[in-house]
Write an enzyme that holds these catalytic residues in place. Structure first.
Site, mmCIF file in Angstrom:
data_model
loop_
_atom_site.group_PDB
_atom_site.id
_atom_site.type_symbol
_atom_site.label_atom_id
_atom_site.label_comp_id
_atom_site.label_asym_id
_atom_site.label_seq_id
_atom_site.Cartn_x
_atom_site.Cartn_y
_atom_site.Cartn_z
ATOM 1 N N CYS A 114 0.812 -1.229 0.000
ATOM 2 C CA CYS A 114 0.000 0.000 0.000
ATOM 3 C C CYS A 114 0.842 1.275 0.000
ATOM 4 O O CYS A 114 0.317 2.359 -0.249
ATOM 5 C CB CYS A 114 -0.956 -0.009 1.182
ATOM 6 S SG CYS A 114 -1.953 -1.497 1.233
ATOM 7 N N HIS A 256 -3.052 6.884 2.237
ATOM 8 C CA HIS A 256 -3.483 5.563 1.768
ATOM 9 C C HIS A 256 -4.801 5.242 2.466
ATOM 10 O O HIS A 256 -4.979 5.516 3.649
ATOM 11 C CB HIS A 256 -2.430 4.510 2.101
ATOM 12 C CG HIS A 256 -2.976 3.125 1.986
ATOM 13 N ND1 HIS A 256 -3.553 2.671 0.831
ATOM 14 C CD2 HIS A 256 -3.082 2.114 2.882
ATOM 15 C CE1 HIS A 256 -3.977 1.441 1.017
ATOM 16 N NE2 HIS A 256 -3.706 1.075 2.256
ATOM 17 N N ASN A 286 -9.940 -0.580 -0.344
ATOM 18 C CA ASN A 286 -8.485 -0.439 -0.286
ATOM 19 C C ASN A 286 -7.902 -0.982 -1.592
ATOM 20 O O ASN A 286 -7.927 -2.185 -1.829
ATOM 21 C CB ASN A 286 -7.964 -1.235 0.929
ATOM 22 C CG ASN A 286 -6.449 -1.165 1.071
ATOM 23 O OD1 ASN A 286 -5.744 -0.732 0.158
ATOM 24 N ND2 ASN A 286 -5.945 -1.597 2.218
#
Ligand code: UT7
Length: 329
Positions: A114, A256, A286
């Site tokens: 990520c 993020h 996500n």
């Protein structure tokens, strides 16, 4: 040190929407209310069966190049952050280069989960600073839907597909990348992993597939939640400290997007109103290395970010990886 500039951004999410009710209809033992309460996610995007990561990246890259006012042929470097490349070999960046028709670029992938987009920004900055090339394309793109186990409610609800891109150069035109910082802790990096498909579980066998070794696994998700919040906060503070500004001076936080409760905890930890965080997780879930890149592009294009705004992009991901970028728009 040269001044690194962002000339353009772009993003793309596939049109297919999978909402929380769809997950219930698929037979998953979950509920819309649980997912919204624990994560803030309402829906996520899913790539079509014939679409791979470089296809999503291509759409985002074209938009970034158009905003930058350059062509693919001008690119000397493509850095592609992903944990779901089209193939292990060649690199996703190479597939993208061919689709973009960018023959003058040198390309490689970055695996930093990520945090990948910020790792890629940092790497591109070093190459630009040493005059390796004039223009670099940085990509974060994922088809997470191909590596999640759709019968594991603890993971599959979280992830989504998408791509974000930025075109970088040096000079005095464009939006200044004031700093980027990256960190790694491999010794504690096993909590998020896809064990199969590499040399750890080899060769791929019926048995390894039956055991689900090719699926993304999350171990100790609660522990990683707490570690993530700490690193997000430290990363934002590091960016502010390095640039001699205070957290108060930052107009937008574009982190993020892992979990909305995480973002709320970061806002509280930094003592910043939650309204200063740009949120996409409700719509996209996500999307790992793509998430902050998509959010940056959307914040720019919908007018949320104004000229002169200071943007902080703190990130955290499996590996462990974390860091930040600070941009003056
Ligand atoms: O991108 C950076 C990497 N991402 C992360 O590091 C993720 C960080 N972690 C998280 O976002 C959260 O920990 C999760 C969203 C993964 C889990 O949320 P949580 O509030 O920490 O839930 P939990 O794991 O403590 O589970 C609470 C309960 C459990 O039931 P019991 O044991 O209390 O009976 C779970 O089995 O909720 C259950 N549960 C679910 N229930 C309905 C877990 N997943 C689901 C689900 N639907 N999808």
């Amino acid at each position: 040190m040269k001044s690194i500039r962002i000339l353009g951004t772009g993003s793309y999410v596939p049109p297919k929407i999978l909402n929380n009710y769809d997950l219930q209809k698929m037979g998953l033992d979950t509920s819309h209310d649980w997912i919204v309460k624990r994560t803030g996610i309402h829906e996520r995007r899913i790539a079509g069966d014939d679409v791979c990561t470089s296809d999503l990246a291509l759409e985002a890259a074209i938009k970034a190049l158009n905003m930058a006012g350059i062509t693919a042929g001008d690119l000397g470097l493509i850095i592609f952050a992903t944990i779901t490349p089209d193939t292990n070999c060649p690199a996703a960046a190479n597939w993208l280069q061919a689709k973009l028709d960018a023959p003058n670029a040198v390309n490689f992938d970055i695996t930093a989960a990520c945090s990948g987009f910020i790792y890629a920004l940092n790497a591109a900055s070093q190459y630009l600073n040493s005059d390796f090339c004039k223009y670099a394309l940085v990509i974060g793109a994922e088809v997470m839907s191909r590596v999640v186990n759709w019968s594991d409610r603890t993971t599959c609800i979280l992830w989504g597909d998408g791509a974000g891109a930025a075109v970088l150069t040096t000079g005095d035109k464009g939006h200044e990348l004031l700093s980027s910082h990256i960190h790694t802790d491999g010794a504690n990096g096993q909590d998020l992993q896809v064990p199969g498909g590499g040399s750890l579980v080899t060769p791929i066998t019926h048995d390894s597939v039956d055991k689900g070794a090719h699926y993304l696994k999350m171990i100790e998700a609660n522990a990683s939640f707490r570690v993530a919040v700490r690193h997000f906060i430290e990363s934002a503070r590091e960016a502010a400290r390095f640039n001699g500004i205070s957290i108060e001076d930052i107009n937008w936080f574009i982190p993020h997007q892992a979990n909305n409760r995480m973002t709320q905890a970061i806002a509280k930890g930094l003592e910043v109103p939650y309204e200063r965080f740009y949120i996409t997780i409700d719509r996209y879930g996500n999307s790992s290395s793509a998430s902050c890149a998509i959010a940056l592009d959307e914040a720019v294009r919908d007018g949320s970010v104004k000229p002169g705004d200071i943007i902080c992009m703190p990130v955290f991901g499996g590996g462990l990886t974390w860091g930040s970028a600070l941009i003056r728009w």
